[in-house]
Design a protein around this motif. Structure first.
Motif, PDB file in Angstrom:
ATOM      1  N   GLY A  56      -0.478  -7.098   7.838  1.00 34.77           N
ATOM      2  CA  GLY A  56       0.330  -7.908   6.995  1.00 34.77           C
ATOM      3  C   GLY A  56       0.464  -7.230   5.767  1.00 34.77           C
ATOM      4  O   GLY A  56       1.241  -7.814   4.852  1.00 34.77           O
ATOM      5  N   TYR A  57       0.025  -6.048   5.466  1.00 34.62           N
ATOM      6  CA  TYR A  57       0.423  -5.397   4.358  1.00 34.62           C
ATOM      7  C   TYR A  57       1.742  -4.678   4.312  1.00 34.62           C
ATOM      8  O   TYR A  57       2.388  -4.518   5.593  1.00 34.62           O
ATOM      9  CB  TYR A  57      -0.617  -4.012   4.202  1.00 34.62           C
ATOM     10  CG  TYR A  57      -1.895  -4.095   3.717  1.00 34.62           C
ATOM     11  CD1 TYR A  57      -2.425  -3.795   2.448  1.00 34.62           C
ATOM     12  CD2 TYR A  57      -2.809  -4.906   4.508  1.00 34.62           C
ATOM     13  CE1 TYR A  57      -3.946  -3.984   2.116  1.00 34.62           C
ATOM     14  CE2 TYR A  57      -4.082  -4.984   4.163  1.00 34.62           C
ATOM     15  CZ  TYR A  57      -4.601  -4.577   3.199  1.00 34.62           C
ATOM     16  OH  TYR A  57      -5.819  -4.842   2.452  1.00 34.62           O
ATOM     17  N   VAL A  58       2.486  -4.581   3.315  1.00 36.96           N
ATOM     18  CA  VAL A  58       3.730  -3.765   3.318  1.00 36.96           C
ATOM     19  C   VAL A  58       3.680  -2.356   2.907  1.00 36.96           C
ATOM     20  O   VAL A  58       2.621  -2.183   1.866  1.00 36.96           O
ATOM     21  CB  VAL A  58       4.794  -4.648   2.475  1.00 36.96           C
ATOM     22  CG1 VAL A  58       5.207  -5.699   3.116  1.00 36.96           C
ATOM     23  CG2 VAL A  58       4.548  -4.813   1.143  1.00 36.96           C
ATOM     24  N   LEU A  59       4.461  -1.485   3.388  1.00 36.57           N
ATOM     25  CA  LEU A  59       4.248  -0.289   2.653  1.00 36.57           C
ATOM     26  C   LEU A  59       5.197   0.108   1.606  1.00 36.57           C
ATOM     27  O   LEU A  59       6.453  -0.250   1.673  1.00 36.57           O
ATOM     28  CB  LEU A  59       4.788   0.841   3.894  1.00 36.57           C
ATOM     29  CG  LEU A  59       3.819   0.896   5.171  1.00 36.57           C
ATOM     30  CD1 LEU A  59       4.504   1.615   6.147  1.00 36.57           C
ATOM     31  CD2 LEU A  59       2.560   1.056   4.645  1.00 36.57           C
ATOM     32  N   ALA A  79       2.616  -0.303  -6.072  1.00 33.80           N
ATOM     33  CA  ALA A  79       1.841  -0.232  -4.968  1.00 33.80           C
ATOM     34  C   ALA A  79       0.507  -1.125  -5.585  1.00 33.80           C
ATOM     35  O   ALA A  79      -0.233  -0.925  -6.645  1.00 33.80           O
ATOM     36  CB  ALA A  79       1.249   0.643  -4.245  1.00 33.80           C
ATOM     37  N   ASP A  80      -0.124  -1.977  -4.683  1.00 33.50           N
ATOM     38  CA  ASP A  80      -1.301  -2.884  -4.982  1.00 33.50           C
ATOM     39  C   ASP A  80      -2.504  -1.846  -4.599  1.00 33.50           C
ATOM     40  O   ASP A  80      -3.689  -2.077  -5.334  1.00 33.50           O
ATOM     41  CB  ASP A  80      -1.398  -4.020  -4.378  1.00 33.50           C
ATOM     42  CG  ASP A  80      -0.281  -5.138  -4.631  1.00 33.50           C
ATOM     43  OD1 ASP A  80      -0.018  -5.388  -6.073  1.00 33.50           O
ATOM     44  OD2 ASP A  80       0.102  -5.736  -3.707  1.00 33.50           O
ATOM     45  N   VAL A  81      -2.277  -1.005  -3.452  1.00 35.76           N
ATOM     46  CA  VAL A  81      -3.373  -0.190  -3.161  1.00 35.76           C
ATOM     47  C   VAL A  81      -2.775   1.032  -2.926  1.00 35.76           C
ATOM     48  O   VAL A  81      -1.501   1.323  -2.484  1.00 35.76           O
ATOM     49  CB  VAL A  81      -3.901  -0.778  -1.768  1.00 35.76           C
ATOM     50  CG1 VAL A  81      -4.711   0.448  -1.026  1.00 35.76           C
ATOM     51  CG2 VAL A  81      -4.321  -2.313  -1.785  1.00 35.76           C
ATOM     52  N   VAL A  82      -3.511   2.084  -3.497  1.00 38.20           N
ATOM     53  CA  VAL A  82      -2.969   3.580  -3.513  1.00 38.20           C
ATOM     54  C   VAL A  82      -3.945   4.326  -2.876  1.00 38.20           C
ATOM     55  O   VAL A  82      -5.114   4.430  -3.284  1.00 38.20           O
ATOM     56  CB  VAL A  82      -2.854   4.229  -4.757  1.00 38.20           C
ATOM     57  CG1 VAL A  82      -2.229   5.870  -4.423  1.00 38.20           C
ATOM     58  CG2 VAL A  82      -1.669   3.362  -5.516  1.00 38.20           C
ATOM     59  N   LEU A  83      -3.896   4.945  -1.594  1.00 38.31           N
ATOM     60  CA  LEU A  83      -4.786   5.766  -0.888  1.00 38.31           C
ATOM     61  C   LEU A  83      -4.239   7.264  -0.849  1.00 38.31           C
ATOM     62  O   LEU A  83      -3.080   7.531  -0.437  1.00 38.31           O
ATOM     63  CB  LEU A  83      -4.838   5.166   0.293  1.00 38.31           C
ATOM     64  CG  LEU A  83      -5.536   3.809   0.628  1.00 38.31           C
ATOM     65  CD1 LEU A  83      -5.338   3.428   2.063  1.00 38.31           C
ATOM     66  CD2 LEU A  83      -7.001   3.722  -0.007  1.00 38.31           C
ATOM     67  N   VAL A 126       0.923  -1.125   0.026  1.00 37.45           N
ATOM     68  CA  VAL A 126       0.254   0.010  -0.040  1.00 37.45           C
ATOM     69  C   VAL A 126       0.938   1.323  -0.074  1.00 37.45           C
ATOM     70  O   VAL A 126       1.873   1.256   0.659  1.00 37.45           O
ATOM     71  CB  VAL A 126      -0.952   0.039   1.189  1.00 37.45           C
ATOM     72  CG1 VAL A 126      -0.214  -0.029   2.543  1.00 37.45           C
ATOM     73  CG2 VAL A 126      -1.789   1.162   1.155  1.00 37.45           C
ATOM     74  N   PHE A 127       0.263   2.247  -0.819  1.00 39.75           N
ATOM     75  CA  PHE A 127       1.112   3.564  -0.874  1.00 39.75           C
ATOM     76  C   PHE A 127       0.082   4.500  -0.265  1.00 39.75           C
ATOM     77  O   PHE A 127      -1.032   4.733  -0.794  1.00 39.75           O
ATOM     78  CB  PHE A 127       1.576   3.868  -2.149  1.00 39.75           C
ATOM     79  CG  PHE A 127       2.272   5.325  -2.124  1.00 39.75           C
ATOM     80  CD1 PHE A 127       3.613   5.249  -1.842  1.00 39.75           C
ATOM     81  CD2 PHE A 127       1.936   6.338  -2.838  1.00 39.75           C
ATOM     82  CE1 PHE A 127       4.373   6.600  -1.746  1.00 39.75           C
ATOM     83  CE2 PHE A 127       2.410   7.522  -2.943  1.00 39.75           C
ATOM     84  CZ  PHE A 127       3.799   7.526  -2.228  1.00 39.75           C
ATOM     85  N   ILE A 128       0.245   5.318   0.696  1.00 41.62           N
ATOM     86  CA  ILE A 128      -0.635   6.505   1.102  1.00 41.62           C
ATOM     87  C   ILE A 128       0.219   7.804   0.846  1.00 41.62           C
ATOM     88  O   ILE A 128       1.171   7.994   1.345  1.00 41.62           O
ATOM     89  CB  ILE A 128      -0.785   6.318   2.764  1.00 41.62           C
ATOM     90  CG1 ILE A 128      -1.473   4.973   2.883  1.00 41.62           C
ATOM     91  CG2 ILE A 128      -1.846   7.316   3.115  1.00 41.62           C
ATOM     92  CD1 ILE A 128      -1.727   4.621   4.319  1.00 41.62           C
ATOM     93  N   LYS A 129      -0.587   8.588   0.178  1.00 41.41           N
ATOM     94  CA  LYS A 129      -0.145  10.028  -0.009  1.00 41.41           C
ATOM     95  C   LYS A 129      -1.184  10.983   0.709  1.00 41.41           C
ATOM     96  O   LYS A 129      -2.163  10.828   0.645  1.00 41.41           O
ATOM     97  CB  LYS A 129      -0.185  10.431  -1.490  1.00 41.41           C
ATOM     98  CG  LYS A 129       0.335  11.818  -1.755  1.00 41.41           C
ATOM     99  CD  LYS A 129       0.802  12.114  -3.260  1.00 41.41           C
ATOM    100  CE  LYS A 129       1.277  13.546  -3.510  1.00 41.41           C
ATOM    101  NZ  LYS A 129       2.448  13.800  -2.740  1.00 41.41           N
ATOM    102  N   THR A 130      -0.478  11.970   1.548  1.00 36.02           N
ATOM    103  CA  THR A 130      -1.248  12.732   2.428  1.00 36.02           C
ATOM    104  C   THR A 130      -1.016  14.105   1.890  1.00 36.02           C
ATOM    105  O   THR A 130      -0.122  14.733   1.710  1.00 36.02           O
ATOM    106  CB  THR A 130      -0.735  12.766   3.826  1.00 36.02           C
ATOM    107  OG1 THR A 130      -0.503  11.408   4.157  1.00 36.02           O
ATOM    108  CG2 THR A 130      -1.506  13.411   4.886  1.00 36.02           C
ATOM    109  N   THR A 171      -7.879   1.830  -5.595  1.00 35.61           N
ATOM    110  CA  THR A 171      -7.389   3.003  -5.339  1.00 35.61           C
ATOM    111  C   THR A 171      -8.581   3.659  -4.451  1.00 35.61           C
ATOM    112  O   THR A 171      -9.674   3.341  -4.639  1.00 35.61           O
ATOM    113  CB  THR A 171      -7.376   4.010  -6.694  1.00 35.61           C
ATOM    114  OG1 THR A 171      -8.740   3.894  -7.344  1.00 35.61           O
ATOM    115  CG2 THR A 171      -6.219   3.655  -7.391  1.00 35.61           C
ATOM    116  N   GLY A 172      -8.187   4.639  -3.576  1.00 31.19           N
ATOM    117  CA  GLY A 172      -9.264   5.247  -2.831  1.00 31.19           C
ATOM    118  C   GLY A 172      -8.616   6.765  -2.396  1.00 31.19           C
ATOM    119  O   GLY A 172      -7.564   7.170  -2.356  1.00 31.19           O
ATOM    120  N   PHE A 173      -9.858   7.342  -2.099  1.00 32.42           N
ATOM    121  CA  PHE A 173      -9.866   8.768  -1.235  1.00 32.42           C
ATOM    122  C   PHE A 173     -10.181   8.769  -0.027  1.00 32.42           C
ATOM    123  O   PHE A 173     -11.336   8.003   0.363  1.00 32.42           O
ATOM    124  CB  PHE A 173     -10.574   9.654  -2.132  1.00 32.42           C
ATOM    125  CG  PHE A 173     -10.229  10.258  -3.455  1.00 32.42           C
ATOM    126  CD1 PHE A 173      -9.284  11.085  -3.478  1.00 32.42           C
ATOM    127  CD2 PHE A 173     -11.280   9.937  -4.369  1.00 32.42           C
ATOM    128  CE1 PHE A 173      -9.005  11.737  -4.617  1.00 32.42           C
ATOM    129  CE2 PHE A 173     -10.547  10.394  -5.815  1.00 32.42           C
ATOM    130  CZ  PHE A 173      -9.576  11.220  -5.738  1.00 32.42           C
TER     131      PHE A 173
END
Ligand code: 5AD
Length: 475
Positions: A29-32, A39-43, A4-8, A77-79
């Motif tokens: 269990g996610y990795v950053l 990333a598999d998930v981007v928030l 997962v990648f999180i941008k703030t 992807t998510g907001f």
């Protein structure tokens, strides 16, 4: 395991919410991931305070989706956060490939929803409902995210804002004020101190209103609370404190102040009208409370302060800065100012300039007024033309930068205490620390300095930076 990648975007509260989401996902269990592409998930954790911040996040998401499509990658992807809360499903109408819209009371549900999306059990999830007790869910930390101990940590003490300043969208994105209990917050701070944290910044949209709606319930011990890290520590109870009459926020400061191992306490963001005499006195009384205060002014004109619904006058604000300086000489004062609020005349603006000359802030964050939907100011007459907002922004920036440069220069030759945070981001050979009055100091240091309180002598200054030499002090 999914990455997962999180941008703030936006404020420290958003940074803290992102950290809590990251910690929650790591625990599952996610990795950053280091970048969005990997990333598999981007928030995207979003900000709504100005239109520019919203557009930046929307454009960013557009780019992420475009790249994933062209590289034929599937990515969830998510907001999250403020814009997710205020726009909700509208974001998916605009960007149909977005999978998740998570409101400001739902950060703790991120892992559960991502599991469902990754498993293909659900196609889209929009959750922006209010949720009771969500203010107590921002508590997990990522202290070992970089395999090194953090020296400084942020602790969320409350959510929401009831001030309803006429320019501000925050009451709509963050909801009504809700505070965590003192035992809950103290347990979190104790745990952080036990893990090596030396400095804590208490966070909330309006921390000076902490506990005002809950009053005595702020001392309640909740059943799901973790026990104190040190079992021999005396249990917290209200009656053990000397100042029964102080405001809930000052009671909280006192309780956090008792924690062994913590060296420094800060808080943000307060409201100037929340600085009662008890809080001013706390600066003189509580040595761990750092001599630094962020006092969002917004305008130096009484007429505008009234239109903004700020609840203080220019004179009251000036009185407060004098009281704080008397309580703690050398206190660092910073502020937020809006230029070009509807109806702002040249005279109003000059009142802001003159107040800045009088107070001499150590730093000021200047914002060009941005009309926000459903706020009273957006419908006010006499909206100020963009060019005038720009021009005032420049004039004020020049003034506050001049004053700040002089204030920084005055540190040359002085000895100051810093808390060393770690290597500088720009130059790993340099280490960075902060003075008690919240100024950044760079010096030639090493890992052995991390977490240390050190005296350094200031040799020169840069833009909002001091350069120090520990050796000179130690000979
Ligand atoms: N336009 C410009 N600046 C704003 N702020 C809040 N709302 C607006 C707006 N509509 C600024 C205030 C606040 C800071 C976090 O953002 O100065 O203190």
């Amino acid at each position: 395991m999914p990455s997962v990648f999180i941008k703030t975007y936006g404020c420290q509260m958003n940074e803290r919410d992102s950290e809590a989401v990251a910690a929650q996902l790591v625990a599952k269990g996610y990795v950053l991931a280091k970048s969005e592409a990997a990333a598999d998930v981007v928030l995207l954790n979003t900000c709504s305070v100005r239109d520019f911040a919203e557009q930046k996040a929307i454009n960013k998401m557009g780019n992420i989706l475009g790249t994933a499509r062209s590289e034929q990658r599937t990515q969830i992807t998510g907001f999250m956060g403020c814009m997710a809360q205020s726009r909700g499903r509208e974001l998916i109408d605009r960007l149909p490939d977005v999978d998740l819209v998570l409101g400001t009371q739902k950060f703790h549900r991120a892992a559960e929803y991502l599991d469902e999306l990754l498993a293909g059990k659900r196609d889209k999830i929009v959750d922006v409902e209010a949720e009771a007790k969500s203010e107590a869910t921002i508590r997990e930390h990522l202290l070992n995210g970089s395999a090194k101990t953090s020296v400084s940590a942020f602790v969320s003490i409350m959510q929401g804002c009831n001030q309803h300043c006429t320019f501000c969208i925050v009451p709509a994105t963050r909801g009504e004020e809700r505070s965590r209990t003192i035992p809950d917050i103290v347990a979190e701070c104790r745990e952080l101190a036990a893990r090596g944290v030396r400095e804590i910044t208490l966070l909330g949209q309006i921390v000076t209103s902490y506990g005002r709606r809950e009053q005595r319930d702020i001392w309640q011990v909740t059943s799901d609370m973790k026990q104190p890290a040190e079992p021999h520590e005396t249990p917290l109870c209200h009656s053990s404190l000397s100042t029964l009459h102080s405001s809930p926020f000052v009671q909280l400061l006192e309780a956090v102040h008792e924690i062994d191992g913590l060296e420094r306490i800060r808080f943000t963001s307060p409201h100037p009208k929340g600085y009662g005499d008890d809080l001013v006195a706390a600066y003189a009384r509580l040595p761990k409370l750092c001599e630094s205060a962020h006092l969002p002014l917004q305008s130096g004109s009484d007429r505008l302060l009234k239109l903004m619904h700020r609840g203080y006058t220019r004179e009251k604000f000036l009185g407060l800065t004098r009281k704080l300086r008397r309580a703690r000489p050398g206190i660092g004062l910073t502020t937020d100012i809006i230029v070009g609020f509807p109806g702002e005349t040249e005279e109003d603006f000059e009142q802001t300039l003159s107040l800045c000359r009088e107070v001499e802030f150590d730093n000021a964050y200047i914002f060009k007024y941005s009309p926000r939907r459903d706020t009273p100011a957006a419908a006010m007459p006499d909206q100020v033309p963009v060019a005038v907002r720009e021009e005032r922004n420049h004039r004020l920036l020049d003034l506050v930068n001049d004053i700040a440069a002089r204030k920084y220069d005055a540190f040359i030759g002085r000895q100051v205490q810093i808390l060393v945070e770690g290597p500088s981001r720009k130059n790993a050979a340099r280490y960075t620390g902060r003075t008690r009055c919240n100024k950044i100091v760079l010096f030639d240091g090493g890992e052995r300095h991390r977490g240390q309180l050190m005296d350094v002598k200031i040799e020169r200054t840069g833009s909002f930076t001091l350069y120090g030499d520990p050796a000179i002090v130690n000979v």
